[in-house]
Write a protein that holds these residues in place. Structure first.
Motif, PDB file in Angstrom:
ATOM      1  N   GLY A  79       0.829  -1.203   0.000  1.00 41.92           N
ATOM      2  CA  GLY A  79       0.000   0.000   0.000  1.00 41.92           C
ATOM      3  C   GLY A  79       0.861   1.249   0.000  1.00 41.92           C
ATOM      4  N   LEU A  80       0.228   2.393  -0.047  1.00 43.37           N
ATOM      5  CA  LEU A  80       0.947   3.659  -0.022  1.00 43.37           C
ATOM      6  C   LEU A  80       1.842   3.741   1.215  1.00 43.37           C
ATOM      7  CD1 LEU A  80      -1.893   6.095  -1.110  1.00 43.37           C
ATOM      8  CD2 LEU A  80       0.119   5.413  -2.439  1.00 43.37           C
ATOM      9  N   GLY A  81       3.081   4.130   1.010  1.00 45.23           N
ATOM     10  CA  GLY A  81       4.001   4.317   2.125  1.00 45.23           C
ATOM     11  C   GLY A  81       4.664   3.052   2.635  1.00 45.23           C
ATOM     12  N   CYS A  82       4.408   1.913   2.004  1.00 48.00           N
ATOM     13  CA  CYS A  82       4.980   0.636   2.456  1.00 48.00           C
ATOM     14  C   CYS A  82       6.435   0.523   1.989  1.00 48.00           C
ATOM     15  CB  CYS A  82       4.155  -0.533   1.910  1.00 48.00           C
ATOM     16  SG  CYS A  82       4.826  -2.154   2.330  1.00 48.00           S
ATOM     17  N   GLU A  83       7.371   0.557   2.919  1.00 44.68           N
ATOM     18  CA  GLU A  83       8.788   0.413   2.592  1.00 44.68           C
ATOM     19  C   GLU A  83       9.113  -1.076   2.529  1.00 44.68           C
ATOM     20  OE1 GLU A  83      13.115   2.139   4.043  1.00 44.68           O
ATOM     21  OE2 GLU A  83      11.460   2.091   5.480  1.00 44.68           O
ATOM     22  N   HIS A  84       9.688  -1.509   1.401  1.00 41.04           N
ATOM     23  CA  HIS A  84       9.907  -2.935   1.207  1.00 41.04           C
ATOM     24  C   HIS A  84      11.071  -3.210   0.261  1.00 41.04           C
ATOM     25  CE1 HIS A  84       7.254  -1.616  -2.036  1.00 41.04           C
ATOM     26  NE2 HIS A  84       7.687  -2.648  -2.755  1.00 41.04           N
ATOM     27  N   VAL A  85      11.538  -4.457   0.308  1.00 39.99           N
ATOM     28  CA  VAL A  85      12.567  -4.923  -0.617  1.00 39.99           C
ATOM     29  C   VAL A  85      12.396  -6.430  -0.790  1.00 39.99           C
ATOM     30  CG1 VAL A  85      14.325  -5.219   1.186  1.00 39.99           C
ATOM     31  CG2 VAL A  85      15.040  -4.994  -1.184  1.00 39.99           C
ATOM     32  N   ALA A  86      12.527  -6.883  -2.029  1.00 38.44           N
ATOM     33  CA  ALA A  86      12.373  -8.309  -2.341  1.00 38.44           C
ATOM     34  C   ALA A  86      13.749  -8.969  -2.466  1.00 38.44           C
ATOM     35  CB  ALA A  86      11.598  -8.473  -3.643  1.00 38.44           C
ATOM     36  N   HIS A  87      13.885 -10.131  -1.825  1.00 41.28           N
ATOM     37  CA  HIS A  87      15.116 -10.926  -1.885  1.00 41.28           C
ATOM     38  C   HIS A  87      14.769 -12.318  -2.422  1.00 41.28           C
ATOM     39  CE1 HIS A  87      17.999  -8.597   0.794  1.00 41.28           C
ATOM     40  NE2 HIS A  87      16.888  -7.893   0.862  1.00 41.28           N
ATOM     41  N   PRO A  88      14.973 -12.557  -3.723  1.00 38.19           N
ATOM     42  CA  PRO A  88      14.711 -13.894  -4.244  1.00 38.19           C
ATOM     43  C   PRO A  88      15.712 -14.901  -3.680  1.00 38.19           C
ATOM     44  CG  PRO A  88      15.198 -12.339  -6.031  1.00 38.19           C
ATOM     45  CD  PRO A  88      15.423 -11.635  -4.749  1.00 38.19           C
ATOM     46  N   ARG A  89      15.246 -16.125  -3.476  1.00 37.91           N
ATOM     47  CA  ARG A  89      16.129 -17.229  -3.094  1.00 37.91           C
ATOM     48  C   ARG A  89      16.416 -18.012  -4.369  1.00 37.91           C
ATOM     49  NH1 ARG A  89      13.236 -20.129   2.026  1.00 37.91           N
ATOM     50  NH2 ARG A  89      12.932 -18.303   3.355  1.00 37.91           N
ATOM     51  N   GLY A  90      17.396 -17.592  -5.121  1.00 36.09           N
ATOM     52  CA  GLY A  90      17.639 -18.175  -6.437  1.00 36.09           C
ATOM     53  C   GLY A  90      16.742 -17.496  -7.456  1.00 36.09           C
ATOM     54  N   PRO A  91      16.705 -18.008  -8.677  1.00 43.14           N
ATOM     55  CA  PRO A  91      15.894 -17.382  -9.721  1.00 43.14           C
ATOM     56  C   PRO A  91      14.402 -17.374  -9.373  1.00 43.14           C
ATOM     57  CG  PRO A  91      17.435 -18.949 -10.676  1.00 43.14           C
ATOM     58  CD  PRO A  91      17.481 -19.153  -9.192  1.00 43.14           C
ATOM     59  N   ALA A  92      13.753 -16.262  -9.699  1.00 45.39           N
ATOM     60  CA  ALA A  92      12.312 -16.125  -9.468  1.00 45.39           C
ATOM     61  C   ALA A  92      11.704 -15.291 -10.587  1.00 45.39           C
ATOM     62  CB  ALA A  92      12.039 -15.469  -8.120  1.00 45.39           C
ATOM     63  N   ARG A  93      10.439 -15.550 -10.840  1.00 48.04           N
ATOM     64  CA  ARG A  93       9.691 -14.766 -11.817  1.00 48.04           C
ATOM     65  C   ARG A  93       8.510 -14.146 -11.079  1.00 48.04           C
ATOM     66  NH1 ARG A  93      12.078 -19.047 -13.807  1.00 48.04           N
ATOM     67  NH2 ARG A  93      13.244 -18.825 -15.752  1.00 48.04           N
ATOM     68  N   ILE A  94       8.392 -12.839 -11.242  1.00 46.70           N
ATOM     69  CA  ILE A  94       7.418 -12.079 -10.458  1.00 46.70           C
ATOM     70  C   ILE A  94       6.611 -11.183 -11.393  1.00 46.70           C
ATOM     71  CG2 ILE A  94       7.137 -10.389  -8.609  1.00 46.70           C
ATOM     72  CD1 ILE A  94      10.452 -11.874  -8.649  1.00 46.70           C
ATOM     73  N   LEU A  95       5.308 -11.211 -11.249  1.00 49.27           N
ATOM     74  CA  LEU A  95       4.427 -10.317 -11.988  1.00 49.27           C
ATOM     75  C   LEU A  95       4.169  -9.108 -11.100  1.00 49.27           C
ATOM     76  CD1 LEU A  95       2.823 -10.312 -14.699  1.00 49.27           C
ATOM     77  CD2 LEU A  95       0.836 -10.937 -13.316  1.00 49.27           C
ATOM     78  N   VAL A  96       4.446  -7.910 -11.625  1.00 48.24           N
ATOM     79  CA  VAL A  96       4.271  -6.684 -10.843  1.00 48.24           C
ATOM     80  C   VAL A  96       3.292  -5.772 -11.564  1.00 48.24           C
ATOM     81  CG1 VAL A  96       5.437  -4.646  -9.898  1.00 48.24           C
ATOM     82  CG2 VAL A  96       6.599  -6.862  -9.883  1.00 48.24           C
ATOM     83  N   VAL A  97       2.286  -5.317 -10.821  1.00 45.21           N
ATOM     84  CA  VAL A  97       1.288  -4.374 -11.334  1.00 45.21           C
ATOM     85  C   VAL A  97       1.422  -3.108 -10.497  1.00 45.21           C
ATOM     86  CG1 VAL A  97      -1.165  -3.968 -11.760  1.00 45.21           C
ATOM     87  CG2 VAL A  97      -0.245  -6.297 -11.924  1.00 45.21           C
ATOM     88  N   GLU A  98       1.705  -1.987 -11.172  1.00 49.18           N
ATOM     89  CA  GLU A  98       1.948  -0.738 -10.444  1.00 49.18           C
ATOM     90  C   GLU A  98       1.723   0.469 -11.344  1.00 49.18           C
ATOM     91  OE1 GLU A  98       6.030  -1.005  -9.183  1.00 49.18           O
ATOM     92  OE2 GLU A  98       6.723  -1.320 -11.214  1.00 49.18           O
ATOM     93  N   LYS A  99       1.725   1.620 -10.744  1.00 55.59           N
ATOM     94  CA  LYS A  99       1.568   2.878 -11.450  1.00 55.59           C
ATOM     95  C   LYS A  99       2.708   3.052 -12.458  1.00 55.59           C
ATOM     96  CE  LYS A  99       1.644   7.770 -10.252  1.00 55.59           C
ATOM     97  NZ  LYS A  99       1.726   8.676  -9.115  1.00 55.59           N
ATOM     98  N   GLU A 100       2.385   3.514 -13.638  1.00 59.40           N
ATOM     99  CA  GLU A 100       3.387   3.742 -14.679  1.00 59.40           C
ATOM    100  C   GLU A 100       4.503   4.652 -14.173  1.00 59.40           C
ATOM    101  OE1 GLU A 100       3.490   5.231 -19.316  1.00 59.40           O
ATOM    102  OE2 GLU A 100       1.777   5.759 -18.070  1.00 59.40           O
ATOM    103  N   GLY A 101       5.734   4.297 -14.499  1.00 59.27           N
ATOM    104  CA  GLY A 101       6.887   5.123 -14.116  1.00 59.27           C
ATOM    105  C   GLY A 101       7.478   4.775 -12.779  1.00 59.27           C
ATOM    106  N   THR A 102       6.859   3.869 -12.038  1.00 59.92           N
ATOM    107  CA  THR A 102       7.398   3.457 -10.752  1.00 59.92           C
ATOM    108  C   THR A 102       8.635   2.603 -10.985  1.00 59.92           C
ATOM    109  OG1 THR A 102       5.202   3.475  -9.751  1.00 59.92           O
ATOM    110  CG2 THR A 102       6.889   2.197  -8.617  1.00 59.92           C
ATOM    111  N   VAL A 103       9.645   2.823 -10.170  1.00 60.42           N
ATOM    112  CA  VAL A 103      10.891   2.059 -10.312  1.00 60.42           C
ATOM    113  C   VAL A 103      10.851   0.857  -9.405  1.00 60.42           C
ATOM    114  CG1 VAL A 103      13.387   2.145 -10.073  1.00 60.42           C
ATOM    115  CG2 VAL A 103      12.155   4.128 -10.920  1.00 60.42           C
TER     116      VAL A 103
END
Length: 103
Positions: A79-103
């Motif tokens: 949600g808005l303001g959620c500070e996070h970071v993803a750490h894959p354990r080996g190769p992973a495939r992730i589908l991300v849906v977000e506002k255009e231009g988000t890094v």
């Protein structure tokens, strides 16, 4: 019509992405990663669906960090303001849906 077999997607670098759709300023991208991302806060909401692999999602709230392990089929909502970071354990495939231009 476009068919994407996510399990066959690989990028040349961690967090490389295949742009799937842009629907009214909301992007859907398939990411391949085998390395952690970086701590960040999106400027909008984000849906993060693990399609293949295992990802440890680190979340920091009020200075306190916690980790949730996501397996294939799991969905994380930042949600808005959620500070996070993803750490894959080996190769992973992730589908991300977000506002255009988000890094």
């Amino acid at each position: 019509m476009t068919l994407i077999r996510s399990r066959d997607f690989t990028a040349t670098r961690a967090w490389g992405a295949l742009d799937i759709a842009n629907m009214g300023g909301v992007t859907t991208r398939l990411h391949w990663a085998d390395q952690p991302y970086e701590w960040h806060v999106n400027d909008g909401e984000e849906v993060f669906a693990v399609l293949d692999g295992t990802v440890d999602m680190h979340v920091r709230e009020n200075g306190v960090a916690r980790v949730t392990t996501l397996e294939a089929g799991d969905i994380f909502f930042a949600g808005l303001g959620c500070e996070h970071v993803a750490h894959p354990r080996g190769p992973a495939r992730i589908l991300v849906v977000e506002k255009e231009g988000t890094v």
